[in-house]
Design a protein around this motif. Structure first.
Motif, PDB file in Angstrom:
ATOM      1  N   ASN A   1      69.844  28.822  43.979  1.00  0.00           N
ATOM      2  CA  ASN A   1      68.739  28.771  43.023  1.00  0.00           C
ATOM      3  C   ASN A   1      68.291  30.153  42.561  1.00  0.00           C
ATOM      4  O   ASN A   1      67.450  30.265  41.660  1.00  0.00           O
ATOM      5  CB  ASN A   1      67.541  28.022  43.636  1.00  0.00           C
ATOM      6  CG  ASN A   1      67.863  26.562  43.921  1.00  0.00           C
ATOM      7  OD1 ASN A   1      68.602  25.930  43.172  1.00  0.00           O
ATOM      8  ND2 ASN A   1      67.317  26.034  45.012  1.00  0.00           N
ATOM      9  N   ASP A   2      68.831  31.203  43.169  1.00  0.00           N
ATOM     10  CA  ASP A   2      68.417  32.558  42.834  1.00  0.00           C
ATOM     11  C   ASP A   2      69.286  33.148  41.726  1.00  0.00           C
ATOM     12  O   ASP A   2      70.425  32.720  41.500  1.00  0.00           O
ATOM     13  CB  ASP A   2      68.500  33.466  44.070  1.00  0.00           C
ATOM     14  CG  ASP A   2      67.465  33.086  45.120  1.00  0.00           C
ATOM     15  OD1 ASP A   2      66.323  32.786  44.737  1.00  0.00           O
ATOM     16  OD2 ASP A   2      67.819  33.070  46.321  1.00  0.00           O
ATOM     17  N   THR A   3      68.746  34.157  41.048  1.00  0.00           N
ATOM     18  CA  THR A   3      69.472  34.851  39.991  1.00  0.00           C
ATOM     19  C   THR A   3      70.614  35.672  40.591  1.00  0.00           C
ATOM     20  O   THR A   3      70.461  36.287  41.649  1.00  0.00           O
ATOM     21  CB  THR A   3      68.531  35.781  39.209  1.00  0.00           C
ATOM     22  OG1 THR A   3      67.463  35.012  38.657  1.00  0.00           O
ATOM     23  CG2 THR A   3      69.279  36.493  38.091  1.00  0.00           C
ATOM     24  N   GLU A   4      71.750  35.680  39.906  1.00  0.00           N
ATOM     25  CA  GLU A   4      72.902  36.446  40.378  1.00  0.00           C
ATOM     26  C   GLU A   4      72.740  37.930  40.050  1.00  0.00           C
ATOM     27  O   GLU A   4      72.338  38.288  38.945  1.00  0.00           O
ATOM     28  CB  GLU A   4      74.194  35.914  39.745  1.00  0.00           C
ATOM     29  CG  GLU A   4      74.516  34.488  40.155  1.00  0.00           C
ATOM     30  CD  GLU A   4      75.843  34.013  39.582  1.00  0.00           C
ATOM     31  OE1 GLU A   4      76.767  34.833  39.468  1.00  0.00           O
ATOM     32  OE2 GLU A   4      75.943  32.818  39.232  1.00  0.00           O
ATOM     33  N   GLU A   5      73.063  38.758  41.018  1.00  0.00           N
ATOM     34  CA  GLU A   5      72.973  40.210  40.869  1.00  0.00           C
ATOM     35  C   GLU A   5      74.389  40.793  40.853  1.00  0.00           C
ATOM     36  O   GLU A   5      75.121  40.689  41.837  1.00  0.00           O
ATOM     37  CB  GLU A   5      72.175  40.816  42.031  1.00  0.00           C
ATOM     38  CG  GLU A   5      72.133  42.328  42.043  1.00  0.00           C
ATOM     39  CD  GLU A   5      71.465  42.883  43.290  1.00  0.00           C
ATOM     40  OE1 GLU A   5      71.408  44.104  43.433  1.00  0.00           O
ATOM     41  OE2 GLU A   5      71.019  42.065  44.123  1.00  0.00           O
ATOM     42  N   THR A   6      74.797  41.374  39.720  1.00  0.00           N
ATOM     43  CA  THR A   6      76.136  41.944  39.611  1.00  0.00           C
ATOM     44  C   THR A   6      76.192  43.279  40.349  1.00  0.00           C
ATOM     45  O   THR A   6      75.354  44.162  40.120  1.00  0.00           O
ATOM     46  CB  THR A   6      76.522  42.163  38.137  1.00  0.00           C
ATOM     47  OG1 THR A   6      76.463  40.918  37.448  1.00  0.00           O
ATOM     48  CG2 THR A   6      77.928  42.737  38.025  1.00  0.00           C
ATOM     49  N   PHE A   7      77.180  43.434  41.240  1.00  0.00           N
ATOM     50  CA  PHE A   7      77.295  44.698  41.971  1.00  0.00           C
ATOM     51  C   PHE A   7      78.661  45.371  41.787  1.00  0.00           C
ATOM     52  O   PHE A   7      78.874  46.473  42.294  1.00  0.00           O
ATOM     53  CB  PHE A   7      77.004  44.496  43.464  1.00  0.00           C
ATOM     54  CG  PHE A   7      77.938  43.557  44.173  1.00  0.00           C
ATOM     55  CD1 PHE A   7      79.132  44.004  44.718  1.00  0.00           C
ATOM     56  CD2 PHE A   7      77.618  42.208  44.298  1.00  0.00           C
ATOM     57  CE1 PHE A   7      79.991  43.141  45.385  1.00  0.00           C
ATOM     58  CE2 PHE A   7      78.475  41.339  44.959  1.00  0.00           C
ATOM     59  CZ  PHE A   7      79.668  41.805  45.498  1.00  0.00           C
TER      60      PHE A   7
END
Length: 214
Positions: A73-79
């Motif tokens: 349910n959380d926003t994806e963080e691009t790393f």
């Protein structure tokens, strides 16, 4: 999961991917990952991601990125991403410089390695890949769990035997389909050649009629 069981499961997955590509006529991409992995706190772990495609990588069009999210349910963080012919790790407060690309594009390997694993690293890792002219974007999802001790190894003899049997059956099915396809193509070529010879008068119509009555 023991190394032997992991190898068996990987073999079944690859065979299934090959069968999917054969049946689809090479019109899609398949991303291969281990959906659930355990990482020991404070150690270094590799998160594997590979893909199959009918097309070789064109570095001018190829695209890839890794993202992290605590839950679905959380926003994806691009790393990490690949663009302009260069792999670019993105500096984040979560990983810092602890994550590096350890795959091999020549082998369709997009794996990463995370060092000094921390409890806050637990979560979902997404592997995305685009390889034009494939029109489908590949996606693999890995759930990483950070543990203080790894579970004891289990006897994987049965799992290996089952995996080997399933993988062998799939390989035999693929081989059979290829053979049938080749035979049909050969028969079609023979039929076309016979019709062409009849049109050119090299095959007597009477002989063809006699063969038909036998």
């Amino acid at each position: 999961m023991s190394p032997a069981a992991q190898e068996s499961g990987s073999g079944v997955h690859l065979a299934s991917a090959a069968l999917l590509l054969l049946l689809s006529g090479c019109s899609c991409m398949d991303v291969l990952v281990q959906p659930y992995i355990n990482a020991l706190n404070g150690t270094t772990t590799t998160i594997h991601c590979t893909f199959t495609s009918c097309y070789k990588i064109d570095l001018t069009k190829f695209g890839m990125n890794w993202t992290y999210q605590e839950t679905l349910n959380d926003t994806e963080e691009t790393f990490m991403n690949y663009s302009r012919k260069k792999m670019q790790p993105l500096s984040t407060s979560r990983f810092g410089e602890r994550v590096v690309f350890t795959g091999n594009l020549d082998k369709n390997d997009l794996s990463i390695t995370l060092s000094d694993v921390q409890p806050e690293d637990e979560g979902i890792y997404n592997c995305y890949v685009k390889n034009p002219p494939d029109r489908i974007q590949g996606h693999g999802r890995i759930h990483l769990k950070v543990v203080t001790e790894l579970p004891p190894p289990r006897d994987s003899t049965i799992a290996v035997a089952i995996g080997a049997s399933v993988g062998g059956a799939l390989a035999l099915l693929i081989l059979s389909m290829v053979v049938v396809k080749c035979l049909r193509r050969h028969q079609k070529q023979e039929l076309v050649s016979e019709e062409k010879m009849e049109e050119e008068g090299k095959l007597e119509p009477e002989a063809v009629a006699e063969e038909g009555t036998k």
